[in-house]
Write a protein that holds these residues in place. Structure first.
Motif, PDB file in Angstrom:
ATOM      1  N   LYS A   9      48.695  55.436   7.992  1.00 51.05           N
ATOM      2  CA  LYS A   9      48.148  55.115   6.667  1.00 51.05           C
ATOM      3  C   LYS A   9      46.898  54.236   6.716  1.00 51.05           C
ATOM      4  O   LYS A   9      46.284  54.008   5.677  1.00 51.05           O
ATOM      5  CB  LYS A   9      49.207  54.422   5.809  1.00 51.05           C
ATOM      6  N   CYS A  10      46.540  53.688   7.876  1.00 49.48           N
ATOM      7  CA  CYS A  10      45.328  52.865   7.978  1.00 49.48           C
ATOM      8  C   CYS A  10      44.420  53.439   9.060  1.00 49.48           C
ATOM      9  O   CYS A  10      44.904  53.974  10.065  1.00 49.48           O
ATOM     10  CB  CYS A  10      45.669  51.415   8.329  1.00 49.48           C
ATOM     11  N   ARG A  11      43.117  53.288   8.860  1.00 49.19           N
ATOM     12  CA  ARG A  11      42.154  53.913   9.768  1.00 49.19           C
ATOM     13  C   ARG A  11      42.151  53.264  11.157  1.00 49.19           C
ATOM     14  O   ARG A  11      41.981  52.049  11.279  1.00 49.19           O
ATOM     15  CB  ARG A  11      40.756  53.769   9.185  1.00 49.19           C
ATOM     16  N   ALA A  39      55.462  52.704  13.997  1.00 47.91           N
ATOM     17  CA  ALA A  39      55.522  51.735  12.899  1.00 47.91           C
ATOM     18  C   ALA A  39      55.288  52.403  11.553  1.00 47.91           C
ATOM     19  O   ALA A  39      55.885  52.034  10.547  1.00 47.91           O
ATOM     20  CB  ALA A  39      54.472  50.637  13.125  1.00 47.91           C
ATOM     21  N   CYS A  40      54.410  53.379  11.525  1.00 49.49           N
ATOM     22  CA  CYS A  40      53.958  53.923  10.240  1.00 49.49           C
ATOM     23  C   CYS A  40      54.742  55.144   9.767  1.00 49.49           C
ATOM     24  O   CYS A  40      54.866  55.358   8.557  1.00 49.49           O
ATOM     25  CB  CYS A  40      52.475  54.274  10.330  1.00 49.49           C
ATOM     26  N   SER A  41      55.262  55.948  10.680  1.00 46.87           N
ATOM     27  CA  SER A  41      55.835  57.223  10.252  1.00 46.87           C
ATOM     28  C   SER A  41      57.029  57.116   9.292  1.00 46.87           C
ATOM     29  O   SER A  41      57.255  58.041   8.510  1.00 46.87           O
ATOM     30  CB  SER A  41      56.185  58.094  11.462  1.00 46.87           C
ATOM     31  N   GLU A  53      50.133  46.697   1.343  1.00 45.32           N
ATOM     32  CA  GLU A  53      50.258  45.322   1.835  1.00 45.32           C
ATOM     33  C   GLU A  53      50.827  45.264   3.248  1.00 45.32           C
ATOM     34  O   GLU A  53      51.067  44.185   3.778  1.00 45.32           O
ATOM     35  CB  GLU A  53      51.150  44.515   0.884  1.00 45.32           C
ATOM     36  N   CYS A  54      51.039  46.420   3.857  1.00 51.18           N
ATOM     37  CA  CYS A  54      51.742  46.477   5.150  1.00 51.18           C
ATOM     38  C   CYS A  54      50.939  45.811   6.268  1.00 51.18           C
ATOM     39  O   CYS A  54      49.727  45.954   6.359  1.00 51.18           O
ATOM     40  CB  CYS A  54      52.002  47.940   5.515  1.00 51.18           C
ATOM     41  N   ARG A  55      51.645  45.095   7.125  1.00 53.84           N
ATOM     42  CA  ARG A  55      51.028  44.504   8.318  1.00 53.84           C
ATOM     43  C   ARG A  55      51.896  44.788   9.538  1.00 53.84           C
ATOM     44  O   ARG A  55      52.011  43.959  10.434  1.00 53.84           O
ATOM     45  CB  ARG A  55      50.845  42.989   8.126  1.00 53.84           C
TER      46      ARG A  55
HETATM   47 FE1  SF4 Z   1      51.403  49.460   8.183  1.00 49.49          FE
HETATM   48 FE2  SF4 Z   1      50.962  51.986   8.824  1.00 49.49          FE
HETATM   49 FE3  SF4 Z   1      48.916  50.441   8.146  1.00 49.49          FE
HETATM   50 FE4  SF4 Z   1      50.153  50.053  10.468  1.00 49.49          FE
HETATM   51  S1  SF4 Z   1      48.977  51.885   9.869  1.00 49.49           S
HETATM   52  S2  SF4 Z   1      49.567  48.468   8.992  1.00 49.49           S
HETATM   53  S3  SF4 Z   1      52.280  50.552   9.938  1.00 49.49           S
HETATM   54  S4  SF4 Z   1      50.604  51.068   6.821  1.00 49.49           S
END
Ligand code: SF4
Ligand code: URA
Length: 238
Positions: free
Chosen positions: A130-132, A146-148, A59-61
């Protein structure tokens, strides 16, 4: 209320994980719901379980990649494993399926794991991002930042003996090195990170374009097997 919490018991467990022992949860001014109902992210609380990391990632944004993903890819495998494999970011197939390393590069990684005498199910496979990234572009600095934390928390939960970092982004993020550092200068020897030994090696997508370097990756994986005290399969040409 958060869609994944369906019972009071689950909610109480959830609060406990966030470090709260029970009611009441104060609403923040201007909010129409208690703070604890929002999806947890590392930084809010450092004790997220693997399951809550998965829920938070899905659900991350926190960065722009949320706008273009089909599925987030939290990572998968055995939480009790000695060894983690960490890649860069999901590609097309991973984004479609929500699973790490399931495309062409993923098949090669699976082959490497199999050649090591292990299965995907007994190791843990994850990515820094975590997102492409659209069109498989390289991750940007703010996206890694943001993601690490999700990945760092996964490592903290698993406490692996060995982390195999696949490619430059994974290696430099874990080791805190400049992204300009060359993989040829890093691979083939152990570094340390939070009690784990880190073996940087080439990314499987790179190996698909540079077949001759497969033998270097195999030599790195033999060092990993020795370190784990596992049998080293005889001569392997990959
Ligand atoms: Fe969240 Fe990581 Fe996806 Fe960015 S790439 S929205 S920080 S899970
Ligand atoms: N490349 C990566 O770095 N990770 C994946 O999950 C797939 C391809």
């Amino acid at each position: 209320m958060k869609a994944h919490i369906e019972s009071l018991v689950e909610y109480m467990q959830y609060l406990k994980e966030l470090g709260c022992d029970g009611f009441p949860v104060q609403s923040r001014p201007g909010q129409d719901r208690p703070a604890a109902f929002s999806v947890p992210v590392p930084g809010d609380d450092q004790k997220l379980s693997m399951e809550n990391i998965r829920l938070a990632v899905e659900e991350c944004r926190k960065c722009r990649l949320a706008g273009t993903r089909t599925h987030a890819v939290p990572g998968e495998g055995n939480e009790k494993t000695d060894i983690m494999f960490i890649g860069e970011a999901p590609g097309y197939d991973e984004d479609q399926q929500g699973r790490p390393f399931v495309g062409r590069a993923g098949r090669l990684l699976t082959d490497i794991i199999t050649a090591m005498g292990m299965t995907r199910e007994e190791v843990f496979i994850a990515n820094v991002i975590k997102c492409r990234p659209p069109d498989n572009r390289e991750p940007m600095g703010d996206e890694i930042e943001a993601c690490s934390p999700y990945l760092f928390r996964q490592i903290e939960i698993i406490q692996p003996k060995i982390i195999v970092t696949l490619g430059r982004y994974s290696t430099t993020t874990i080791l805190g090195l400049s992204q300009q550092t060359r993989m040829s200068d890093l691979r083939g020897r152990f570094f340390s990170f939070k009690g784990a030994k880190v073996m940087p090696t080439y990314h499987p997508a790179y190996l698909l374009r540079n077949e001759k370097d497969k033998k270097l990756v195999w030599s790195d994986m033999k060092l990993v097997l020795q370190e784990l005290g596992r049998p080293v399969p005889a001569a392997k040409s990959r």
